[in-house]
Every structure is written in C-alpha cells, then in structure tokens.
Design a protein around this motif. Structure first.
Motif, short mmCIF file in Angstrom:
data_model
loop_
_atom_site.label_atom_id
_atom_site.label_comp_id
_atom_site.label_asym_id
_atom_site.label_seq_id
_atom_site.Cartn_x
_atom_site.Cartn_y
_atom_site.Cartn_z
N HIS A 1 7.39 -10.84 9.52
CA HIS A 1 7.38 -10.05 8.30
C HIS A 1 7.60 -8.58 8.67
O HIS A 1 6.69 -7.76 8.67
CB HIS A 1 6.04 -10.21 7.57
N ASP A 55 2.98 -7.08 -7.46
CA ASP A 55 2.96 -7.09 -6.00
C ASP A 55 1.63 -6.52 -5.54
O ASP A 55 0.74 -6.20 -6.33
CB ASP A 55 4.15 -6.29 -5.46
N ALA A 88 6.77 -5.80 5.98
CA ALA A 88 5.34 -5.66 5.76
C ALA A 88 4.70 -4.83 6.86
O ALA A 88 3.90 -3.93 6.61
CB ALA A 88 4.69 -7.03 5.67
N VAL A 131 9.04 -2.99 -0.64
CA VAL A 131 7.69 -3.49 -0.45
C VAL A 131 6.76 -2.79 -1.45
O VAL A 131 6.83 -1.58 -1.64
CB VAL A 131 7.20 -3.21 0.99
N PRO A 178 1.47 -12.80 1.93
CA PRO A 178 1.99 -13.86 1.05
C PRO A 178 0.88 -14.77 0.54
O PRO A 178 -0.07 -15.09 1.26
CB PRO A 178 2.98 -14.60 1.95
N VAL A 209 14.21 -10.56 -1.29
CA VAL A 209 12.85 -10.73 -1.81
C VAL A 209 12.56 -9.75 -2.94
O VAL A 209 12.03 -10.11 -3.98
CB VAL A 209 11.83 -10.55 -0.67
N ALA A 210 12.91 -8.49 -2.72
CA ALA A 210 12.66 -7.42 -3.70
C ALA A 210 13.42 -6.20 -3.24
O ALA A 210 13.98 -6.16 -2.14
CB ALA A 210 11.16 -7.12 -3.80
N HIS A 239 4.03 -12.08 -6.47
CA HIS A 239 5.11 -11.58 -5.60
C HIS A 239 4.58 -10.67 -4.49
O HIS A 239 5.19 -9.65 -4.16
CB HIS A 239 6.17 -10.85 -6.43
N GLU A 240 3.45 -11.04 -3.94
CA GLU A 240 2.84 -10.28 -2.85
C GLU A 240 3.81 -10.18 -1.66
O GLU A 240 4.26 -11.19 -1.13
CB GLU A 240 1.56 -11.00 -2.42
N THR A 241 4.14 -8.94 -1.25
CA THR A 241 5.06 -8.74 -0.14
C THR A 241 4.36 -8.34 1.16
O THR A 241 5.02 -8.27 2.20
CB THR A 241 6.12 -7.67 -0.48
N PHE A 262 13.67 -7.99 4.58
CA PHE A 262 12.22 -8.08 4.66
C PHE A 262 11.76 -8.79 5.93
O PHE A 262 10.61 -8.67 6.33
CB PHE A 262 11.67 -8.82 3.44
N TYR A 263 12.64 -9.55 6.55
CA TYR A 263 12.24 -10.42 7.66
C TYR A 263 13.08 -10.18 8.91
O TYR A 263 14.24 -9.78 8.82
CB TYR A 263 12.38 -11.89 7.26
#
Length: 547
Positions: free
Chosen positions: A205, A299, A208, A400, A276, A396-397, A271-273, A519-520
C-alpha cells in the motif's frame, strides 16, 4: 493531492493532513475559552458547549509521565464532586494537532458526567519521545495516562473507556487488550491487522504509507519506524515489516479482549484508503463480546470529522451511546439495535443488521467470458491480455483520504469507462439490471491468468456503469503473486473490499482489471503482459453479495 505527491523519490514528504477540515486556530480558540470562560468569537453552539462543561467540571492542561520518562502533552476535564464517575481516555490521532482534535468531543463527554483525559501520542506535537506506531511504549503510555487521570479524580472511578480515532483507535484497542482496567473501547477509522493494511494480498500500500509519512512530517519517528516505512516504499524486508506489525495489530491480542468480553465499537468508511475495511471486519467478526460496527460513505476519518467540530454526527452520537451503556449502565437500546449499521452508497439509507453474517442474504455468480460479458454461464478457451506499467482511468481514488470528502458531499468520482484502453485493461460487464441490485457484503473474484515473468500484480475494480458509460466505483482489491514460475497459469482467489451499494435499475456492474494503480506497488516488469483466461475446470467468476 494525488498519490504522486507522496513519492518516495522526492526530497521529503509533502505537507499533508489526515484531517484537512480541522483548523488548529479554531480549536485553539475553543480551548482558550475552556480555560478563561470568554466565549467571544465562538459559534453559539460551541459557546454553549463551553458553558455546559465549565458549569460541572474543571479543564486544565497537563503533562502525563509516560513510558521511559517521556512527558505526554495532555488535557484533563475533571469533576470536583466526590461521587463515583466513569473515566474516558483519548489517545490522539496521527496528526500534529495532537489531543486538540478531541477538544470539543471531550468537553461534551465531560459535560455528560465523565472525567476525561485526552493526550498526544508520543513523538507528535508537544509530547516527548519518538513515534512507536502503537508499539510497547504506546501501550505503556496508555496505561500511564489512565493512572494519571485516576489519581486526580475526586471520587471513585466506576468504569474506564478508551476512545481513539485513526492512530488513537489502534492504541485504544491495544491498551484494552493489555490493561484489565479498561471496560470498553470506541475505535474510529481503525485497524485490526497492520500487516494486512500495509500488504493487502501481498501488495504494498504505497500511497497509504506515503500519506502516513507526509502527515507525520513534523513528528519524531523512531529509527525503527522510519526504517519500516522506508522498507515498504523500497520493497525491502517484507518479513521484517510483518514481524514488526504483528504485536501492533489488535487482532494478535484478540484472545485477551475476548477473555474479558470487552465491548468494542468500530466505525469504518467503505472507501477506506489507509486501513482497508476487510481487515477491520475480520477483527470485528472474531470478537465474542459486545460489539458494533458503523460503516459509512467516505474515506479515512471523514465520516466522523464533522463531529470533531461539534456538528451533529451519528458516529460520535453512537460512540457516546456506547459508553453510556457500557460505562454508565444506561438502558439506551443500543445493545438491541444489532451489531451492524451501514450507510448505503449513494442513497445514504441506514440499514441495521443483527450480525455481519446477516448482511449478505444471497450470492450471484457471474462468469467472465471472452466477449467481455459477465454472464450466468461459464465459458472456456478465451484470453484477455493486459499490458503492464501503464496507468488507466480505473484507479482507487483521486487522492488518499481527501477523495472521500467529495463522496461525503454526494459527489463521488465519475469514471469515463469509454476512456479505458482495452490493451492495458481487461473489462467485463453485466447486462443492464432489470431492478436495483443491492450489493451487501464482500464480493469475491476468482480468475486465472498467465504471467510471462516472475512476479505479477493486478488490481480488480467493480464499477457501477450508467447508460451513458459514466461509472462510479463500488469496490476494489489488489493482488500480487511472487511465487509462480514464469509463463505458468496462476489461480487468483481474492476478496474485494466489503461494500454496501445500490446499483440502479438499468445500470451494469463492470469488472475492470489492470496491472497498475498509483495507490499500490506492483511486481510487474515494465511492458510485461498478463493474459487472463478461464479454464474449463476452474472457470473465472465474480461473486456478488446481495442484500
């Protein structure tokens, strides 16, 4: 702010807050009014809060002796009467604002009869020491903070609650697992398994961790903390990071919470970034004592943020009711309302269920086919190629944490599905729904693919696609394989993040799979390809949970 703003290759972390709507000046004015009684310039509701708490309790700043002799910056709301009272301790979130974010809510708790101590976690703002990321020092600090407030109460302490948001929520759970004096917990925007939060399905992540570093730009990270975060970003020592995360994960200590049947209240955004939701749900489902989870649009920390400003907020209302019931024995019916309360995207309907197992009533299986359909029957013998290393509109979005603010305002991100290049993403869509499709629970994906190189990553997204091709994200999950030989068939089984979503009549459910999301981190080689298929013996499908 995009995930690229947290790039590990930059000279330092960008300025960033997990609480963009909170203003230190405004909160500081509220605290000054608590100290002086002068409410000039405060909004009428906040002035009333000040008057209410000052009429029954004394407010003061404090320095709490923490572990290793480090002093923790704190604030104490203390009743002077000698009657028995419950206590609430509030460890701060991951922010340079420290305990200040709790000033209004702590005052409301105090006005309603609690003695309250809010403190800034070590290494942040005016607290001494270095950031331990919910490690042994933070757990010891929580117990020391409790000792501090208990030693300054005028009457007997009846029961003890710990409440935290974000970082403070994990610390609260961990203190409760280690300190038998804690009788109840409220954990908002929390985590259960920190290792899974950093490595979901073996996928880093990145955004994050970059966001956490940026939000802690003014904090004093311990050398170990700094090394762990840098290792995640640089893709080093995964096993070492997981060993570090294990004792910092409340899930590791769940037996102790269950042994004492500690009541735990969770609040989480769909939608917690940062953390998760599935890992929190796993923690929730394993708890055997009294428990409740509120699931909301938005989020990380977004759903509860307005309550920190003193505005009406159902998350904070339920946290108050939780403590009133479990610390003051108030019969307020919260125990009879069911363990799960979820807010449906995007109609904001609230649905109560007796348990998480009751959220999903049926499962619809749709198979991936060669012509890009999600169909009721399997089809073998096709292949869909994905070129890696190229980003797509499926992400994802936009950012963050802050992307969730638009969702809270009823303006979820619109995705133009027609702009998704089918050479860098594979797309499957269902037929238009003849009625509203009520997705409730955890969608599951099984897919087989061939990777030409060792190490591969893909990200799977579910979208709600309208008749004009505009889509909104329902949920997603990443997947990484690091063990398979080159050019071998890989069977991937993964849970997408839990959701509560109404797909309108006439809309399609679309599955999009690509090889890159900012995001990853990904294990793909540049310009590598992933070839998705569906063997006859193990067909590829997506299971849609229906409510």
């Amino acid at each position: 702010m995009t995930p690229a703003a947290f790039s590990a290759s930059s000279s330092g972390p960008a300025s960033f807050s997990l609480y963009p709507e909170l203003d230190a000046t405004t909160l500081g004015a509220f605290v000054t009014a608590l100290e002086t009684g002068d409410v000039t310039g405060l909004a009428p509701a906040r002035a009333a809060d000040v008057a209410d708490v000052r009429s029954v309790a004394v407010f003061g700043r404090a320095k709490v002796p923490g572990a290793d002799g480090d002093l923790l910056d704190a604030a104490l709301w203390r009743h002077t009467g000698s009657g028995p009272r419950p206590v609430i301790v509030m460890p701060s979130p991951w922010t340079s604002l420290g305990w200040l974010v709790y000033a209004v809510q702590a005052s409301i708790f105090a006005a309603r009869g609690y003695n309250v101590l809010a403190y800034t976690a070590r290494g942040f703002a005016a607290s001494e020491g270095m950031v331990d990321v919910a490690g042994p020092l933070d757990i010891a600090d929580g117990s020391r903070a409790l000792e501090y407030v208990v030693g300054r109460t005028a009457g007997p302490v009846t029961k003890v609650g710990f409440l935290g948001d974000s970082y403070g929520s994990g610390i609260s759970q961990l203190v409760a697992a280690h300190d038998t004096r804690v009788d109840a917990v409220a954990a908002l925007s929390t985590w259960g398994d920190l290792g899974e939060a950093f490595y979901e399905n073996s996928t880093r992540h990145l955004a994050a961790v970059e966001a956490l570093l940026a939000a802690a730009a003014k904090a004093r990270l311990s050398p170990q903390t700094q090394a762990v975060f840098e290792n995640v970003l640089a893709n080093r020592d995964v096993e070492g990071t997981l060993r570090w995360a294990e004792p910092r994960s409340p899930f590791t200590h769940i037996k102790e919470l269950n042994r004492r049947q500690v009541p735990v209240f969770f609040a989480q955004a769909w939608h917690e970034t940062l953390f998760p939701g599935n890992q929190t749900l796993r923690m929730f489902n394993e708890l055997t004592g009294p428990k409740r989870i509120d699931l909301s649009i938005g989020d990380h920390s977004g759903p509860e943020m307005s309550g920190m400003l003193g505005l009406p907020n159902r998350i904070w209302t339920d946290a108050h009711r939780w403590f009133d019931h479990h610390l003051k024995d108030v019969d307020n019916a919260i125990a009879e309302e069911g363990q799960v309360l979820s807010e449906v995207m995007w109609n904001q309907t609230l649905e109560a269920r007796p348990a998480w197992s009751a959220v999903t009533r049926d499962v619809r299986r749709l198979f991936l086919t060669g012509d890009g359909e999600l169909a009721p029957d399997p089809e073998a013998g096709w292949s869909a190629g994905v070129l890696c290393g190229v980003d797509t509109p499926a992400t994802v979005a936009d950012a963050v944490v802050t992307g969730g603010l638009a969702e809270l305002a009823g303006r979820p991100k619109a995705y133009p599905t027609g702009d998704i290049d089918r050479t860098v993403a594979a797309v499957w869509a269902s037929a238009p729904g003849e009625e509203v499709t009520r997705l409730r629970g955890i969608p599951r994906l099984r897919v087989t693919y061939r990777a030409a190189n060792p190490g591969s990553t893909f990200v799977a997204y579910l979208f709600d696609v309208g008749p004009d091709g505009t889509a909104h994200i329902i949920t997603h999950a990443p997947y990484t394989d690091l063990d398979s030989a080159p050019d071998s068939l890989i069977s991937a089984d993964l849970d997408l993040q839990a959701t509560g979503y109404d797909v309108p009549r006439g809309h399609r459910v679309a599955l999009v799979v690509d090889g890159r999301d900012p995001f990853y981190g990904d294990a793909n080689l540049p310009r590598a390809t992933l070839a998705f298929t569906s063997p006859e013996a193990t067909p590829s499908y997506v299971d849609l949970p229906l409510g």
